[in-house]
Scaffold this motif. Structure first.
Motif, PDB file in Angstrom:
ATOM      1  N   ALA A  27       0.832  -1.211   0.000  1.00 43.10           N
ATOM      2  CA  ALA A  27       0.000   0.000   0.000  1.00 43.10           C
ATOM      3  C   ALA A  27       0.864   1.258   0.000  1.00 43.10           C
ATOM      4  O   ALA A  27       0.550   2.238  -0.687  1.00 43.10           O
ATOM      5  N   ALA A  28       1.961   1.260   0.763  1.00 37.18           N
ATOM      6  CA  ALA A  28       2.843   2.423   0.805  1.00 37.18           C
ATOM      7  C   ALA A  28       3.471   2.681  -0.563  1.00 37.18           C
ATOM      8  O   ALA A  28       3.644   3.823  -0.989  1.00 37.18           O
ATOM      9  N   ARG A  29       3.799   1.594  -1.245  1.00 34.05           N
ATOM     10  CA  ARG A  29       4.367   1.730  -2.589  1.00 34.05           C
ATOM     11  C   ARG A  29       3.320   2.301  -3.551  1.00 34.05           C
ATOM     12  O   ARG A  29       3.614   3.176  -4.367  1.00 34.05           O
ATOM     13  N   GLU A  30       2.084   1.808  -3.447  1.00 35.92           N
ATOM     14  CA  GLU A  30       1.028   2.244  -4.364  1.00 35.92           C
ATOM     15  C   GLU A  30       0.569   3.668  -4.071  1.00 35.92           C
ATOM     16  O   GLU A  30       0.373   4.467  -4.984  1.00 35.92           O
ATOM     17  N   CYS A  31       0.390   3.981  -2.784  1.00 40.14           N
ATOM     18  CA  CYS A  31      -0.163   5.293  -2.420  1.00 40.14           C
ATOM     19  C   CYS A  31       0.859   6.420  -2.495  1.00 40.14           C
ATOM     20  O   CYS A  31       0.538   7.522  -2.942  1.00 40.14           O
ATOM     21  N   TRP A  32       2.092   6.138  -2.015  1.00 41.41           N
ATOM     22  CA  TRP A  32       3.055   7.223  -1.859  1.00 41.41           C
ATOM     23  C   TRP A  32       4.381   6.960  -2.561  1.00 41.41           C
ATOM     24  O   TRP A  32       5.335   7.725  -2.360  1.00 41.41           O
ATOM     25  N   SER A  33       4.471   5.877  -3.330  1.00 47.79           N
ATOM     26  CA  SER A  33       5.719   5.522  -4.019  1.00 47.79           C
ATOM     27  C   SER A  33       6.882   5.382  -3.033  1.00 47.79           C
ATOM     28  O   SER A  33       8.014   5.780  -3.319  1.00 47.79           O
ATOM     29  N   LEU A  34       6.581   4.833  -1.860  1.00 45.81           N
ATOM     30  CA  LEU A  34       7.593   4.622  -0.826  1.00 45.81           C
ATOM     31  C   LEU A  34       7.961   3.144  -0.743  1.00 45.81           C
ATOM     32  O   LEU A  34       7.084   2.278  -0.721  1.00 45.81           O
ATOM     33  N   ASP A  35       9.247   2.887  -0.654  1.00 45.09           N
ATOM     34  CA  ASP A  35       9.721   1.519  -0.448  1.00 45.09           C
ATOM     35  C   ASP A  35      10.059   1.353   1.029  1.00 45.09           C
ATOM     36  O   ASP A  35      11.071   1.873   1.513  1.00 45.09           O
ATOM     37  N   VAL A  36       9.201   0.664   1.766  1.00 43.81           N
ATOM     38  CA  VAL A  36       9.417   0.460   3.196  1.00 43.81           C
ATOM     39  C   VAL A  36       9.640  -1.021   3.503  1.00 43.81           C
ATOM     40  O   VAL A  36       9.475  -1.465   4.641  1.00 43.81           O
ATOM     41  N   SER A  37      10.011  -1.778   2.495  1.00 43.12           N
ATOM     42  CA  SER A  37      10.096  -3.228   2.640  1.00 43.12           C
ATOM     43  C   SER A  37      11.150  -3.673   3.642  1.00 43.12           C
ATOM     44  O   SER A  37      11.045  -4.749   4.222  1.00 43.12           O
ATOM     45  N   SER A  38      12.167  -2.858   3.878  1.00 47.21           N
ATOM     46  CA  SER A  38      13.238  -3.267   4.785  1.00 47.21           C
ATOM     47  C   SER A  38      13.085  -2.677   6.186  1.00 47.21           C
ATOM     48  O   SER A  38      13.981  -2.806   7.016  1.00 47.21           O
ATOM     49  N   ARG A  39      11.961  -2.054   6.452  1.00 44.06           N
ATOM     50  CA  ARG A  39      11.797  -1.371   7.739  1.00 44.06           C
ATOM     51  C   ARG A  39      10.968  -2.199   8.721  1.00 44.06           C
ATOM     52  O   ARG A  39      10.166  -3.043   8.326  1.00 44.06           O
ATOM     53  N   ASP A  40      11.153  -1.867  10.022  1.00 41.35           N
ATOM     54  CA  ASP A  40      10.319  -2.510  11.031  1.00 41.35           C
ATOM     55  C   ASP A  40       9.197  -1.564  11.440  1.00 41.35           C
ATOM     56  O   ASP A  40       9.186  -0.372  11.082  1.00 41.35           O
ATOM     57  N   ILE A  41       8.237  -2.084  12.203  1.00 46.48           N
ATOM     58  CA  ILE A  41       7.060  -1.297  12.579  1.00 46.48           C
ATOM     59  C   ILE A  41       7.446  -0.111  13.460  1.00 46.48           C
ATOM     60  O   ILE A  41       6.982   1.018  13.258  1.00 46.48           O
ATOM     61  N   GLY A  42       8.334  -0.346  14.451  1.00 48.80           N
ATOM     62  CA  GLY A  42       8.657   0.701  15.409  1.00 48.80           C
ATOM     63  C   GLY A  42       9.256   1.945  14.802  1.00 48.80           C
ATOM     64  O   GLY A  42       9.017   3.054  15.282  1.00 48.80           O
ATOM     65  N   SER A  43      10.038   1.804  13.729  1.00 48.81           N
ATOM     66  CA  SER A  43      10.696   2.961  13.120  1.00 48.81           C
ATOM     67  C   SER A  43       9.903   3.551  11.958  1.00 48.81           C
ATOM     68  O   SER A  43      10.337   4.525  11.353  1.00 48.81           O
ATOM     69  N   THR A  44       8.734   2.978  11.670  1.00 52.76           N
ATOM     70  CA  THR A  44       7.991   3.393  10.474  1.00 52.76           C
ATOM     71  C   THR A  44       6.584   3.888  10.777  1.00 52.76           C
ATOM     72  O   THR A  44       6.112   4.850  10.179  1.00 52.76           O
ATOM     73  N   VAL A  45       5.910   3.238  11.722  1.00 53.98           N
ATOM     74  CA  VAL A  45       4.497   3.503  11.946  1.00 53.98           C
ATOM     75  C   VAL A  45       4.271   4.066  13.350  1.00 53.98           C
ATOM     76  O   VAL A  45       4.798   3.529  14.329  1.00 53.98           O
ATOM     77  N   LEU A  46       3.526   5.155  13.437  1.00 53.86           N
ATOM     78  CA  LEU A  46       3.060   5.670  14.725  1.00 53.86           C
ATOM     79  C   LEU A  46       1.645   5.163  14.926  1.00 53.86           C
ATOM     80  O   LEU A  46       0.730   5.561  14.195  1.00 53.86           O
ATOM     81  N   VAL A  47       1.442   4.287  15.884  1.00 55.26           N
ATOM     82  CA  VAL A  47       0.115   3.731  16.153  1.00 55.26           C
ATOM     83  C   VAL A  47      -0.481   4.465  17.350  1.00 55.26           C
ATOM     84  O   VAL A  47       0.009   4.340  18.473  1.00 55.26           O
ATOM     85  N   ARG A  48      -1.518   5.228  17.100  1.00 50.61           N
ATOM     86  CA  ARG A  48      -2.164   5.985  18.178  1.00 50.61           C
ATOM     87  C   ARG A  48      -3.226   5.140  18.863  1.00 50.61           C
ATOM     88  O   ARG A  48      -3.896   4.326  18.236  1.00 50.61           O
ATOM     89  N   ALA A  49      -3.375   5.385  20.166  1.00 51.68           N
ATOM     90  CA  ALA A  49      -4.390   4.659  20.931  1.00 51.68           C
ATOM     91  C   ALA A  49      -5.786   5.073  20.476  1.00 51.68           C
ATOM     92  O   ALA A  49      -6.017   6.220  20.076  1.00 51.68           O
ATOM     93  N   GLU A  50      -6.720   4.148  20.527  1.00 51.43           N
ATOM     94  CA  GLU A  50      -8.106   4.470  20.199  1.00 51.43           C
ATOM     95  C   GLU A  50      -8.682   5.429  21.246  1.00 51.43           C
ATOM     96  O   GLU A  50      -8.285   5.399  22.411  1.00 51.43           O
ATOM     97  N   SER A  51      -9.627   6.266  20.822  1.00 54.46           N
ATOM     98  CA  SER A  51     -10.280   7.201  21.731  1.00 54.46           C
ATOM     99  C   SER A  51     -11.769   6.901  21.788  1.00 54.46           C
ATOM    100  O   SER A  51     -12.394   6.644  20.756  1.00 54.46           O
ATOM    101  N   ASP A  52     -12.320   6.953  22.998  1.00 54.64           N
ATOM    102  CA  ASP A  52     -13.765   6.741  23.128  1.00 54.64           C
ATOM    103  C   ASP A  52     -14.532   8.057  23.078  1.00 54.64           C
ATOM    104  O   ASP A  52     -15.739   8.084  23.257  1.00 54.64           O
ATOM    105  N   LEU A  53     -13.817   9.172  22.803  1.00 52.63           N
ATOM    106  CA  LEU A  53     -14.490  10.471  22.744  1.00 52.63           C
ATOM    107  C   LEU A  53     -15.047  10.768  21.354  1.00 52.63           C
ATOM    108  O   LEU A  53     -15.951  11.587  21.203  1.00 52.63           O
ATOM    109  N   GLY A  54     -14.474  10.161  20.319  1.00 50.97           N
ATOM    110  CA  GLY A  54     -15.077  10.223  18.991  1.00 50.97           C
ATOM    111  C   GLY A  54     -14.816  11.472  18.182  1.00 50.97           C
ATOM    112  O   GLY A  54     -15.526  11.733  17.216  1.00 50.97           O
TER     113      GLY A  54
END
Length: 343
Positions: A27-54
């Motif tokens: 998806a990263a390659r298709e959407c943004w022309s980014l090659d992230v194939s050699s990366r791990d999750i911690g250095s690539t993705v910021l996963v935010r906690a879910e919020s119940d406030l909406g």
């Protein structure tokens, strides 16, 4: 891009050292022309906690002050009051806690705020997609440009007050403001910032609409035309004489609004309201915390209900003015034609 809940949970539950899943690499390659194939999750993705406030969107007024003194300004009296940094930091974390993904930084003029760099940097690092609404006068500043190119905004929305030096400087009441704006446009273009222009049409610039459009086309920036002047946030009428009668446009039919439900506004002192117009009642986030935002649902429903002279109006189903906006027009004793079909 949008992903499903199971895929969100896959990312949230995975150890930081895990390799990125194949679907995200593709998806990263298709959407943004980014090659992230050699990366791990911690250095690539910021996963935010879910919020119940909406909440998904927020506009944050860094100040009520500006380096211009435009006749059309919706602020009325300009003041430089704002929170100290430690409280602003707490405020931004509450916005993230409430679920805010899209954050508009505005003012006044946000780029002249003493804490703008810190606010912008923290909001970005907390995972918010930032729109900055500005007059563009500080965009050529090297420190500002470095910040915006290191942590790129979702959008820069710049106001255009005229096509000529004479009309622009007359509107801002600041000599040399047009030259600074052009410098800012040049810097933004060179840095390939995602700029959108708001072409402000007033009595002073109504003969320059074509030239303002040509300016936007010259830089290749998308634009929209803003020509309906509103009273100040305090219901003052001082901004209304700038209205170009020839460019007073019918508004789109108001069919409802999620103000107070999916989005809200925060003023410089940390008071949250349903929007920039409907400022009272509000929630003092510095005393109530993020959970106080739950009260905005009921506040929004009450403020948006037709009331006063609009109760039972036979044309309310085709009206283009929401109730909070109608109220400040009334306070300003504006001509009915500027906001009401019965005018």
């Amino acid at each position: 891009m949008q992903i499903s809940t199971p895929r969100y949970r896959e990312l949230a539950d995975a150890p930081n050292s895990s390799v990125l899943p194949g679907w995200l690499v593709d998806a990263a390659r298709e959407c943004w022309s980014l090659d992230v194939s050699s990366r791990d999750i911690g250095s690539t993705v910021l996963v935010r906690a879910e919020s119940d406030l909406g909440f998904a969107r927020c506009s944050y007024e860094l100040n009520l002050f500006c380096n211009y003194d435009c006749q059309i300004c919706y602020l009325g009296e300009k003041v430089s009051a704002g929170l100290p940094w430690d409280q602003r930091e707490r405020l931004l974390r509450m916005m993230a806690e409430s679920g805010v993904l899209w954050l508009q930084l505005t003012g006044g003029e946000p780029l002249i705020d003493r804490f703008f760099p810190q606010v912008y940097e923290l909001a970005f690092d907390l995972g918010m997609m930032i729109t900055v609404s500005s007059n563009g006068s500080r965009l050529a500043d090297p420190s500002i440009l470095d910040l915006l190119t290191t942590r790129r905004p979702y959008r820069m929305t710049l106001s255009v007050y005229g096509a000529s030096k004479e009309s622009y400087d007359a509107q801002t009441q600041r000599r040399g403001s047009h030259a600074k704006f052009i410098q800012g446009l040049d810097a933004a273009k060179e840095a390939d910032l995602p700029v959108k222009l708001s072409l402000i049409v007033t009595k002073d610039s109504e003969d320059e609409v074509d030239q303002m459009i040509a300016l936007a086309d010259k830089y290749g920036f998308p634009f929209h035309i803003y020509s309906n002047m509103s009273p100040t946030i305090h219901g003052g009428a001082e901004s209304l004489p700038s209205q170009s009668a020839a460019h007073l446009k019918p508004r789109s039919v108001f069919t409802g609004c999620n103000a107070g439900h999916t989005h809200y506004h925060v003023d410089p002192l940390g008071k949250a309201s349903i929007c920039k117009i409907g400022r009272d009642p509000n929630v003092d986030l510095m005393t109530e915390g993020a959970q106080g935002l739950r009260r905005l649902n009921a506040i929004g429903d009450a403020l948006l209900t037709r009331q006063g002279g609009c109760s039972g109006c036979t044309k309310s189903g085709t009206c283009g003015t929401c109730m909070p906006l109608a109220n400040i027009y009334r306070q300003a004793e504006a001509p009915l034609a500027s906001y009401c079909q019965h005018g």
